[in-house]
Design a protein around this motif. Sequence first.
Motif, PDB file in Angstrom:
ATOM      1  N   UNK A  47       0.927  -4.326   4.298  1.00  0.00           N
ATOM      2  CA  UNK A  47       0.224  -3.763   3.152  1.00  0.00           C
ATOM      3  C   UNK A  47       1.227  -3.186   2.162  1.00  0.00           C
ATOM      4  N   UNK A  48       1.068  -3.492   0.893  1.00  0.00           N
ATOM      5  CA  UNK A  48       1.825  -2.847  -0.179  1.00  0.00           C
ATOM      6  C   UNK A  48       0.898  -1.829  -0.819  1.00  0.00           C
ATOM      7  N   UNK A  49       1.310  -0.557  -0.816  1.00  0.00           N
ATOM      8  CA  UNK A  49       0.447   0.520  -1.315  1.00  0.00           C
ATOM      9  C   UNK A  49       1.272   1.526  -2.100  1.00  0.00           C
ATOM     10  N   UNK A  50       0.592   2.444  -2.748  1.00  0.00           N
ATOM     11  CA  UNK A  50       1.244   3.599  -3.353  1.00  0.00           C
ATOM     12  C   UNK A  50       1.380   4.662  -2.270  1.00  0.00           C
ATOM     13  N   UNK A  51       2.483   5.411  -2.277  1.00  0.00           N
ATOM     14  CA  UNK A  51       2.734   6.383  -1.204  1.00  0.00           C
ATOM     15  C   UNK A  51       1.616   7.402  -0.973  1.00  0.00           C
ATOM     16  N   UNK A  52       0.861   7.759  -1.996  1.00  0.00           N
ATOM     17  CA  UNK A  52      -0.200   8.753  -1.809  1.00  0.00           C
ATOM     18  C   UNK A  52      -1.334   8.224  -0.924  1.00  0.00           C
ATOM     19  N   UNK A  53      -1.412   6.912  -0.701  1.00  0.00           N
ATOM     20  CA  UNK A  53      -2.444   6.315   0.146  1.00  0.00           C
ATOM     21  C   UNK A  53      -1.962   6.073   1.572  1.00  0.00           C
ATOM     22  N   UNK A  54      -0.717   6.377   1.847  1.00  0.00           N
ATOM     23  CA  UNK A  54      -0.121   6.059   3.146  1.00  0.00           C
ATOM     24  C   UNK A  54      -0.885   6.671   4.317  1.00  0.00           C
ATOM     25  N   UNK A  55      -1.058   7.970   4.330  1.00  0.00           N
ATOM     26  CA  UNK A  55      -1.669   8.625   5.491  1.00  0.00           C
ATOM     27  C   UNK A  55      -3.097   8.171   5.712  1.00  0.00           C
ATOM     28  N   UNK A  56      -3.851   8.008   4.639  1.00  0.00           N
ATOM     29  CA  UNK A  56      -5.237   7.558   4.778  1.00  0.00           C
ATOM     30  C   UNK A  56      -5.302   6.139   5.341  1.00  0.00           C
ATOM     31  N   UNK A  57      -4.410   5.253   4.887  1.00  0.00           N
ATOM     32  CA  UNK A  57      -4.389   3.888   5.408  1.00  0.00           C
ATOM     33  C   UNK A  57      -3.976   3.875   6.875  1.00  0.00           C
ATOM     34  N   UNK A  58      -2.958   4.645   7.223  1.00  0.00           N
ATOM     35  CA  UNK A  58      -2.512   4.706   8.617  1.00  0.00           C
ATOM     36  C   UNK A  58      -3.635   5.223   9.513  1.00  0.00           C
TER      37      UNK A  58
END
Length: 121
Positions: free
Chosen positions: A16-27
Motif C-alpha cells: 500500500x502507498x499511503x500518506x503517513x497520517x493514515x499509517x496507524x489506522x491502516x495497520x
Amino acid sequence: MQSPRNNRSFTQLMAFDIEPQWLQALVTALSEQTERLARDHKGFLSASIQASEDGRRVLNYLQWQTREAGEAAFRSFESGEQDFWRLIQAHRAKAVTFGSFQVLHNIERSLDNALHCQLVD
C-alpha cells in the motif's frame, strides 16, 4: 524436474502507498482483517504487516498452506463484511499492488539458534 505445485506453500503480498497520517489506522485495519482470515480459514500459516520508516508504504504478507486456501480467504476478504475495497478507500491508499508467490526455498532460525534451510519440493 519440477515439483507438483500443490506441495508448495502460497504467499499473498499486498503493498500500500499511503500518506503517513493514515499509517496507524491502516495497520490496525489490516491487523484485524488478518486475524479474521487466520481464524476463519483453514490453511493459514503466517502473516506480517510491515511499514516503511517514512510511513508511506505498508506491506501485508500472508502465507497459506496451499494456493486454494489463500485464494478462498482472499475471495472472502474482497466480498465480506469488511470489504477490502472499502478498507483501501477508507485509508486513502494511493496505490495497492498485489502479488501471489509460491515458496521455493525457506531459511529459518530455530529456537536453539540453528539455521534450517529447506528447498520446498
